[in-house]
Scaffold this motif. Structure first.
Motif, PDB file in Angstrom:
ATOM      1  N   TRP A  31       3.474   9.235  -1.644  1.00  0.00           N
ATOM      2  CA  TRP A  31       4.660   8.657  -2.263  1.00  0.00           C
ATOM      3  C   TRP A  31       5.224   7.516  -1.440  1.00  0.00           C
ATOM      4  CZ3 TRP A  31       4.933   9.241  -7.060  1.00  0.00           C
ATOM      5  CH2 TRP A  31       4.482  10.426  -7.647  1.00  0.00           C
ATOM      6  N   VAL A  32       4.664   7.322  -0.262  1.00  0.00           N
ATOM      7  CA  VAL A  32       5.092   6.238   0.582  1.00  0.00           C
ATOM      8  C   VAL A  32       4.170   5.037   0.369  1.00  0.00           C
ATOM      9  CG1 VAL A  32       5.113   5.567   3.008  1.00  0.00           C
ATOM     10  CG2 VAL A  32       6.216   7.662   2.298  1.00  0.00           C
ATOM     11  N   SER A  33       3.021   5.310  -0.246  1.00  0.00           N
ATOM     12  CA  SER A  33       2.023   4.270  -0.412  1.00  0.00           C
ATOM     13  C   SER A  33       2.339   3.411  -1.629  1.00  0.00           C
ATOM     14  CB  SER A  33       0.643   4.931  -0.568  1.00  0.00           C
ATOM     15  OG  SER A  33      -0.161   4.178  -1.432  1.00  0.00           O
ATOM     16  N   PRO A  34       2.590   2.119  -1.403  1.00  0.00           N
ATOM     17  CA  PRO A  34       2.929   1.228  -2.522  1.00  0.00           C
ATOM     18  C   PRO A  34       1.915   1.213  -3.672  1.00  0.00           C
ATOM     19  CG  PRO A  34       3.489   0.160  -0.467  1.00  0.00           C
ATOM     20  CD  PRO A  34       2.777   1.420  -0.104  1.00  0.00           C
ATOM     21  N   VAL A  89      16.678   6.488   3.546  1.00  0.00           N
ATOM     22  CA  VAL A  89      15.253   6.623   3.870  1.00  0.00           C
ATOM     23  C   VAL A  89      14.702   5.306   4.413  1.00  0.00           C
ATOM     24  CG1 VAL A  89      12.966   7.009   2.875  1.00  0.00           C
ATOM     25  CG2 VAL A  89      14.877   8.467   2.196  1.00  0.00           C
ATOM     26  N   ALA A  90      15.105   4.207   3.782  1.00  0.00           N
ATOM     27  CA  ALA A  90      14.614   2.892   4.197  1.00  0.00           C
ATOM     28  C   ALA A  90      15.051   2.548   5.604  1.00  0.00           C
ATOM     29  CB  ALA A  90      15.100   1.832   3.216  1.00  0.00           C
ATOM     30  N   PHE A 121      10.288   2.540   5.063  1.00  0.00           N
ATOM     31  CA  PHE A 121       9.249   2.510   4.036  1.00  0.00           C
ATOM     32  C   PHE A 121       9.503   1.367   3.069  1.00  0.00           C
ATOM     33  CE2 PHE A 121       7.514   6.063   5.751  1.00  0.00           C
ATOM     34  CZ  PHE A 121       8.093   7.291   5.472  1.00  0.00           C
ATOM     35  N   THR A 122       8.455   0.607   2.778  1.00  0.00           N
ATOM     36  CA  THR A 122       8.550  -0.474   1.801  1.00  0.00           C
ATOM     37  C   THR A 122       9.042   0.042   0.458  1.00  0.00           C
ATOM     38  OG1 THR A 122       6.719  -1.634   2.858  1.00  0.00           O
ATOM     39  CG2 THR A 122       7.265  -2.279   0.610  1.00  0.00           C
ATOM     40  N   VAL A 123       8.476   1.182   0.030  1.00  0.00           N
ATOM     41  CA  VAL A 123       8.841   1.722  -1.281  1.00  0.00           C
ATOM     42  C   VAL A 123      10.331   2.026  -1.353  1.00  0.00           C
ATOM     43  CG1 VAL A 123       8.518   3.653  -2.859  1.00  0.00           C
ATOM     44  CG2 VAL A 123       6.539   2.653  -1.747  1.00  0.00           C
ATOM     45  N   ALA A 124      10.889   2.551  -0.264  1.00  0.00           N
ATOM     46  CA  ALA A 124      12.324   2.880  -0.256  1.00  0.00           C
ATOM     47  C   ALA A 124      13.169   1.618  -0.418  1.00  0.00           C
ATOM     48  CB  ALA A 124      12.686   3.615   1.031  1.00  0.00           C
ATOM     49  N   LEU A 163       7.118  -4.348  -6.017  1.00  0.00           N
ATOM     50  CA  LEU A 163       6.051  -3.979  -5.085  1.00  0.00           C
ATOM     51  C   LEU A 163       4.976  -5.060  -4.994  1.00  0.00           C
ATOM     52  CD1 LEU A 163       5.650  -0.150  -5.773  1.00  0.00           C
ATOM     53  CD2 LEU A 163       6.569  -1.254  -3.739  1.00  0.00           C
ATOM     54  N   LEU A 164       4.683  -5.701  -6.129  1.00  0.00           N
ATOM     55  CA  LEU A 164       3.732  -6.817  -6.092  1.00  0.00           C
ATOM     56  C   LEU A 164       4.243  -7.904  -5.156  1.00  0.00           C
ATOM     57  CD1 LEU A 164       2.674  -7.336  -9.827  1.00  0.00           C
ATOM     58  CD2 LEU A 164       1.380  -6.209  -8.020  1.00  0.00           C
TER      59      LEU A 164
END
Lengths: 253, 52
Positions: free
Chosen positions: A8-11, A80-81, A86-89, A228-229
């Motif tokens: 879930w951390v992986s973009p 979280v960020a 994390f990028t996703v956060a 994310l892109l």
């Protein structure tokens, strides 16, 4: 277990999953929304005090709930960020803001249209309405703050800190009707004890709220994919996703 | 009967304005999200091509 969390951390993983869940969330949201509208506008009996005006509840309360829930998501993503970077956060917090702002505006506007016939006023500076308006300013401030930075890393850090600080407004909005003598009525559902709305009127409200939440999820997924892109533009998975990998020039993972 | 539906017991203007504004809000969320995602896809594709 650890592996489950890590994905879930992986973009690219989140990008794919978001794309998969999106149409389902949107489709179910529309079905539940139409069903809820039918229940709220046609099946539910008129209120003995407010007549048919009470039906505004079926858009006002879901908007209000989403305005706050969205900010909760933004706040948690910011925590979280800031803690784990994390990028996703960061991406989630970024995309939630404009969506949450619109829900807040919807809440304020529908509230006005409900208040005018019921209370005789479009607006009152009471605790609930004022703190909800503050929420709108916090969303807009968050968006403006992000936009003001040239470096995305600095923008992320500042925005995360701002997002976390804004969380204090959520309990203020919720408890305002108890802490202060307000014009706005007290809680109907999210209070301890039995809800003070009959099921006949309540079930469409539940459906509309779930519909709004699923719609929110779908829209977050949609924006998140774009975000994310952007954030991962240098990565191979993005080039791969956009069909731009050159065979023989890059080794694909 | 359909007239009663639109009249909403005299509160028609307030009820339908609320639902109308809500629908506009949701549509705005939807179309701006779509626009955003599409723009990013073309933007990043272009960036990758010009940075090969």
């Amino acid at each position: 277990m650890k592996k489950w969390f890590h994905q879930w951390v992986s973009p690219p993983h989140v990008y794919t999953r978001a794309g998969r869940y999106l149409p389902w969330c949107l489709g179910i949201s529309i079905v539940l929304g139409l069903w809820g509208l039918y229940g709220g506008l046609i099946l539910a009996p008129p209120d003995y005090q407010q007549g048919d005006a009470f039906r505004i509840i079926y858009v006002h309360v879901p908007s209000a709930w989403l305005s706050m829930f969205a900010y909760l998501v933004l706040g948690i993503a910011s925590i979280v960020a800031l803690a784990w970077r994390f990028t996703v956060a960061h991406a989630v917090a970024t995309v939630v803001a404009p969506i949450g702002a619109i829900f807040t505006a919807m809440c304020l506007l529908t509230g006005s249209f409900w208040g005018k016939p019921m209370w005789g006023t479009w607006w009152e500076w009471d605790a609930r309405m004022t703190s909800e308006l503050l929420l709108l300013f916090i969303y807009l401030g968050y968006i403006a703050l992000r936009a003001s930075f040239d470096e995305s890393e600095k923008a992320d850090k500042a925005a995360a800190a701002f997002g976390i600080i804004g969380l204090i407004n959520l309990p203020i909005i919720h408890y305002s009707v108890y802490w202060w003598n307000t014009l706005h009525q007290g809680a109907t559902i999210t209070k301890f004890g039995k809800p003070s709305i009959t099921w006949e009127m309540g079930w469409p409200l539940l459906l509309m709220t779930i519909a709004f939440m699923l719609f929110f999820a779908a829209m977050v997924f949609l924006r998140l994919r774009g975000e994310l892109l952007e954030r991962e533009r240098r990565s191979k998975w993005v080039a791969n996703e956009l069909g731009l990998i050159e065979l023989g020039v890059h080794k694909s993972d | 009967m359909i007239n009663e539906f639109f009249a909403m017991g005299g509160y028609g203007f307030y009820v339908w304005s609320s639902f109308g504004l809500s629908l506009l809000g949701l549509m705005f969320i939807y179309f701006s999200a779509k626009r955003f995602e599409k723009r990013k896809r073309t933007e990043i594709a272009h960036w990758i091509k010009s940075n090969k």
